[in-house]
Scaffold this active site. Structure first.
Site, mmCIF file in Angstrom:
data_model
loop_
_atom_site.group_PDB
_atom_site.id
_atom_site.type_symbol
_atom_site.label_atom_id
_atom_site.label_comp_id
_atom_site.label_asym_id
_atom_site.label_seq_id
_atom_site.Cartn_x
_atom_site.Cartn_y
_atom_site.Cartn_z
ATOM 1 N N GLU A 87 1.015 -1.320 -0.001
ATOM 2 C CA GLU A 87 0.184 -0.033 -0.161
ATOM 3 C C GLU A 87 0.796 0.811 -0.084
ATOM 4 O O GLU A 87 2.280 0.762 0.174
ATOM 5 C CB GLU A 87 -1.131 0.096 0.896
ATOM 6 N N CYS A 115 7.491 -4.882 15.317
ATOM 7 C CA CYS A 115 7.549 -3.761 16.120
ATOM 8 C C CYS A 115 5.620 -5.018 17.011
ATOM 9 O O CYS A 115 4.446 -4.515 16.259
ATOM 10 C CB CYS A 115 7.484 -2.069 15.917
ATOM 11 N N CYS A 158 6.610 -6.508 7.035
ATOM 12 C CA CYS A 158 8.159 -6.436 7.695
ATOM 13 C C CYS A 158 8.172 -6.914 8.764
ATOM 14 O O CYS A 158 7.840 -8.241 8.789
ATOM 15 C CB CYS A 158 7.807 -5.258 8.704
ATOM 16 N N CYS A 169 -1.273 6.402 9.508
ATOM 17 C CA CYS A 169 0.306 5.208 9.998
ATOM 18 C C CYS A 169 -0.599 5.030 10.940
ATOM 19 O O CYS A 169 -1.262 4.014 12.490
ATOM 20 C CB CYS A 169 0.107 6.706 10.810
ATOM 21 N N CYS A 223 3.943 8.288 1.097
ATOM 22 C CA CYS A 223 4.259 7.188 1.791
ATOM 23 C C CYS A 223 4.235 6.235 1.392
ATOM 24 O O CYS A 223 3.508 6.129 0.477
ATOM 25 C CB CYS A 223 3.649 7.585 3.204
ATOM 26 N N CYS A 269 2.702 -2.000 15.846
ATOM 27 C CA CYS A 269 2.677 -1.908 13.914
ATOM 28 C C CYS A 269 1.264 -2.566 13.813
ATOM 29 O O CYS A 269 1.549 -3.960 13.471
ATOM 30 C CB CYS A 269 3.423 -1.854 13.258
#
Length: 409
Positions: free
Chosen positions: A117, A146, A142, A382, A135, A149
């Site tokens: 995305e 984290c 990933c 975010c 962005c 996230c």
């Protein structure tokens, strides 16, 4: 070692003026995302002069042309050769949404069927010629996991190529040459203008773990022959891959952001697990090296990203620890309200708590901003880059099953 692929000869396909959104010729070399040096090597490899790289780069990025037949300052024989052996193909757009506040989101399908995305966020004034920040994702999923996230819960599939990274910027610019419901086949290249003013490598993935394609892409963003963005308008965000921070400092001058999120090692080990490998002392040393020791007149500050988690990292004591940690490091601190996602173990800090935290930082002399959440209506804020169109990772499936098992207890 050159990354240029050896061209494969085959019968030229029929040329059209439409933009190819699917790689119809898998054997062709995709020129999108190649740096000028890589393109020069490519042209040498097919018996052409290296200066052709400058011409082609300008056609692709300054005029948005992907059809070699439209590159009129190339000879007919070269256009035919390129049509036979090369292509300029951005990743395939399979989903897009435009928010009421001007935010735009695209879901791209990349080679192998994976999804990534990209989000474009305009300035608050939403002026046509105002700031537009894109962005960009650098990986499918990933690997850093984290804890706060949502993207990390997908797990990691693979790195994106330079073509897939640059293609996100190419499509975002093209979107301003079409209506919302039009396909990119309808782009009027005579009206092409690079509308994106800022790029942040803050989407899905850790950019420094996909180092070479990311750096190559940023070189094109900065190149006067391509996008010509200011080095202060191209930002790389890292969670703290310390060795690559030193390497980046030597190779490229772009703005640096650090996803910090905690002011001490004990808490950061929990929130950002890479801290166990590269603790805060090492991370801060790498940040100071980036600002002070390499080209110090150009790298003026580091942006510190700090997501605000209720009762976790948002106390006055945490703010005071952050002041002590940053010390003399020129920093702009960006406080990010947490965006909850299903089964998240955290809540958003209250507005009063965020402002109290901000006041402590400001009184200590730091520039501190509170990020305004944008694109909520299209899941573009975010932490929401989680691929809600489809989620194909085994790790995510296992994570969802573990949630279900706990709920059944």
């Amino acid at each position: 070692m050159s990354n240029v692929q050896t061209p494969v000869q085959h019968v030229p396909a029929k040329t059209t003026k439409s933009i190819k959104l699917v790689d119809e010729a898998q054997a062709k070399t995709n020129l999108l995302g190649m740096t000028q040096a890589q393109l020069a090597e490519y042209f040498k490899g097919i018996g052409e002069k290296p200066f052709r790289s400058t011409q082609v780069i300008k056609w692709i990025y300054q005029q948005g042309v992907t059809d070699f037949e439209q590159m009129t300052n190339l000879s007919k024989s070269l256009r035919d050769k390129l049509s036979a052996n090369a292509c300029v193909i951005p990743p395939k757009v399979i989903h897009r949404q435009y928010s009421d506040d001007g935010t735009r989101k695209w879901v791209f399908e990349v080679t192998g069927g994976s999804l990534v995305e990209t989000v474009l966020i305009p300035a608050d004034d939403s002026k046509l010629n105002g700031r537009k920040t894109l962005c960009i994702s650098s990986q499918v999923g990933c690997a850093l996991d984290c804890s706060f996230c949502s993207t990390g819960k997908q797990g990691f599939e693979r790195d994106l190529t330079a073509a897939e990274i640059l293609g996100q910027l190419w499509v975002a610019n093209a979107s301003y040459m079409t209506n919302e419901n039009d396909s990119l086949d309808n782009v009027d290249h005579s009206l092409w203008e690079n509308n994106v003013t800022n790029v942040v490598m803050m989407g899905m993935g850790e950019p420094l773990l996909n180092y070479r394609p990311v750096v190559s892409s940023m070189e094109l963003m900065l190149s006067d022959h391509a996008y010509g963005l200011s080095k202060r308008r191209v930002t790389l965000s890292t969670s703290g891959v310390v060795p690559k921070m030193y390497e980046l400092a030597q190779e490229l001058d772009v703005a640096l952001a650090i996803s910090l999120h905690a002011p001490n090692d004990e808490l950061r080990n929990e929130l950002v697990p890479i801290n166990k490998k590269y603790p805060l002392e090492q991370l801060m040393a790498a940040a100071r090296n980036y600002v002070f020791e390499v080209n110090p007149r150009h790298k003026k500050h580091v942006t510190i990203e700090y997501v605000m988690l209720d009762g976790v990292n948002d106390s006055n004591e945490h703010a005071e620890q952050l002041v002590a940690l940053l010390g003399d490091l020129p920093s702009k601190i960006n406080l990010i309200p947490f965006n909850p996602f299903p089964h998240a173990n955290y809540d958003k800090s209250s507005n009063n708590r965020i402002h109290a935290f901000s006041n402590i930082l400001s009184e200590a002399g730091f520039v501190c901003t509170i990020r305004q959440t944008r694109g909520d209506d299209i899941d573009a804020a975010c932490g929401q880059l989680v691929g809600q169109v489809a989620d194909r990772t085994r790790r995510s499936a296992a994570w969802q099953q573990s949630i279900k098992d706990r709920e059944d207890i």
